[in-house]
Motif scaffolding. Structure first.
Motif, short mmCIF file in Angstrom:
data_model
loop_
_atom_site.label_atom_id
_atom_site.label_comp_id
_atom_site.label_asym_id
_atom_site.label_seq_id
_atom_site.Cartn_x
_atom_site.Cartn_y
_atom_site.Cartn_z
N ARG A 44 0.73 -1.18 0.00
CA ARG A 44 -0.03 0.11 -0.02
C ARG A 44 1.12 1.26 0.02
N HIS A 45 2.03 1.19 0.75
CA HIS A 45 2.88 2.13 0.53
C HIS A 45 3.53 2.75 -1.04
N ALA A 46 3.43 1.82 -1.91
CA ALA A 46 3.62 2.22 -3.23
C ALA A 46 2.75 2.92 -4.01
N PHE A 47 1.18 2.80 -3.38
CA PHE A 47 0.25 3.33 -4.33
C PHE A 47 0.15 4.79 -3.83
N TYR A 48 -0.17 5.57 -5.04
CA TYR A 48 -0.73 6.96 -5.15
C TYR A 48 -1.41 7.18 -6.39
N SER A 49 -1.84 8.46 -6.46
CA SER A 49 -2.74 8.70 -7.58
C SER A 49 -2.35 8.01 -9.02
N GLY A 50 -1.21 7.99 -9.23
CA GLY A 50 -0.89 7.70 -10.76
C GLY A 50 -0.03 6.43 -10.73
N PHE A 51 -0.05 5.58 -9.68
CA PHE A 51 0.67 4.38 -9.68
C PHE A 51 0.14 3.43 -10.84
N LEU A 52 -1.32 3.32 -10.95
CA LEU A 52 -1.71 2.52 -12.01
C LEU A 52 -1.78 2.98 -13.27
N THR A 53 -1.45 4.04 -13.62
CA THR A 53 -1.88 4.85 -14.85
C THR A 53 -0.42 5.42 -15.48
N THR A 54 0.61 5.56 -14.73
CA THR A 54 1.93 5.61 -15.16
C THR A 54 3.00 4.64 -15.60
N ASP A 55 4.14 4.71 -16.23
CA ASP A 55 5.03 3.91 -16.47
C ASP A 55 6.43 3.99 -15.90
N MET A 56 7.43 3.47 -16.38
CA MET A 56 8.69 3.68 -15.54
C MET A 56 9.60 4.49 -16.67
N LEU A 57 9.14 4.95 -17.63
CA LEU A 57 10.04 5.62 -18.69
C LEU A 57 11.01 6.47 -18.24
N VAL A 58 10.60 7.54 -17.70
CA VAL A 58 11.31 8.73 -17.10
C VAL A 58 11.71 8.50 -15.50
N ASN A 59 11.35 7.42 -14.96
CA ASN A 59 11.60 7.21 -13.66
C ASN A 59 12.79 5.95 -13.25
N SER A 60 13.34 5.92 -12.27
CA SER A 60 14.17 4.67 -11.99
C SER A 60 13.33 4.29 -10.75
N ALA A 61 14.04 3.02 -10.43
CA ALA A 61 13.36 2.19 -9.63
C ALA A 61 13.76 2.68 -8.07
#
Length: 286
Positions: A41-58
């Protein structure tokens, strides 16, 4: 009265043992579910299900990036595997139970043997025959084919057991009305056990939904949202989880827990839909 009292005591004892055994199996399952959801649950925020990891790192903050690419990739891979394995599994079960052909014993034997194939061996087989020879690149179609190899024996064996539950009187009545074997199977037998076949399909999906090893050798992992099944690598929730765990930082591990929670939710939603479809079929027959 003594025999009755003895039987009542044995009944209570058997009930207590069964409840204890059920609790022993149920409590760890609840513990796993709670742990995954609590940590994820700590990983979830408003855009967690609608964005990818193209411009972000782990290791980026948890309010950036998401798993949309992995969710769509998982659904694509499961759909490809289902389109291959479910019809073949049901046809194999029909051949064994209904047709009883001369090769029915061999089909049953190879189906049982396939259930013991390690998942990484299935992935290696598809890698050498499809990825290298046909496409020369990792892709979703190869990943779905690898999952289909693992899914097929589950669907076939479960469908076989479901077909055996159909009373022979039902088949005999159909034949007495002049129906052919083909008509009897596809118009009488299969509609009767529709809910069971749906359950067999969902069991097959649950069997492969969390597989990682075959996907690492066939579809690999990609950080961008894509729906192309042949042009290159594609993400999936198992490979997303594996990639984030490999980084090993606090944020990446939390993202892995979030992917695990999403994967469990997808399987649970598919199970609910299957039960609703099966129940609707049962009610319509009444």
């Amino acid at each position: 009265s003594l025999p009755y009292g003895k039987k009542a005591g044995q009944d209570r004892m058997a009930t207590a043992v069964i409840c204890l055994a059920f609790s022993t199996a149920f409590i760890p399952w609840i513990s796993i579910l709670f742990t995954v959801m609590n940590n994820g649950r700590h990983a979830f925020y408003s855009g967690f299900l609608t964005t990818d990891m193209l411009v972000n790192s782990a290791d980026d903050p948890l309010n950036a990036g998401g798993i949309s690419h992995a969710i769509v990739g998982t659904l694509i891979l499961i759909s490809i595997a289902s389109l291959i394995a479910i019809p073949l599994g049901i046809v194999a079960a029909i051949y064994i139970v209904e047709v009883k052909g001369r090769f029915a014993g061999y089909v049953r034997f190879f189906t049982q043997a396939m259930s013991g194939v390690p998942s990484i061996v299935a992935g290696l087989f598809i890698y050498t025959t499809v990825v290298v020879v046909v496409f020369n690149r990792f892709n979703a179609l190869a990943g779905g084919m690898a999952l289909a190899i693992l899914m097929l024996p589950t669907v076939a064996r479960t469908s076989e057991e479901v077909l055996k539950l159909v009373p022979d009187d039902l088949r005999a009545a159909s034949y007495a009305m002049g129906a052919s074997q083909f008509s009897t199977v596809f118009r009488i037998v299969l509609p009767t056990i529709r809910s069971g076949l749906i359950t067999a399909s969902i069991l097959g999906v649950a069997r492969v939904a969390g597989e990682t090893a075959p996907l690492l050798l066939t579809s690999q992992y990609f950080v961008k949202f894509t729906t192309n099944i042949t042009s290159g690598p594609i993400a999936a929730l198992p490979t997303y989880i594996f990639a984030n765990l490999g980084v090993g930082t606090a944020n990446s591990v939390t993202r892995a827990w979030g992917g695990s929670a999403a994967l469990l939710s997808i399987v649970f939603i598919l199970f609910i839909l299957a039960r609703l479809l099966g129940g609707r079929n049962t009610r319509s027959k009444r």
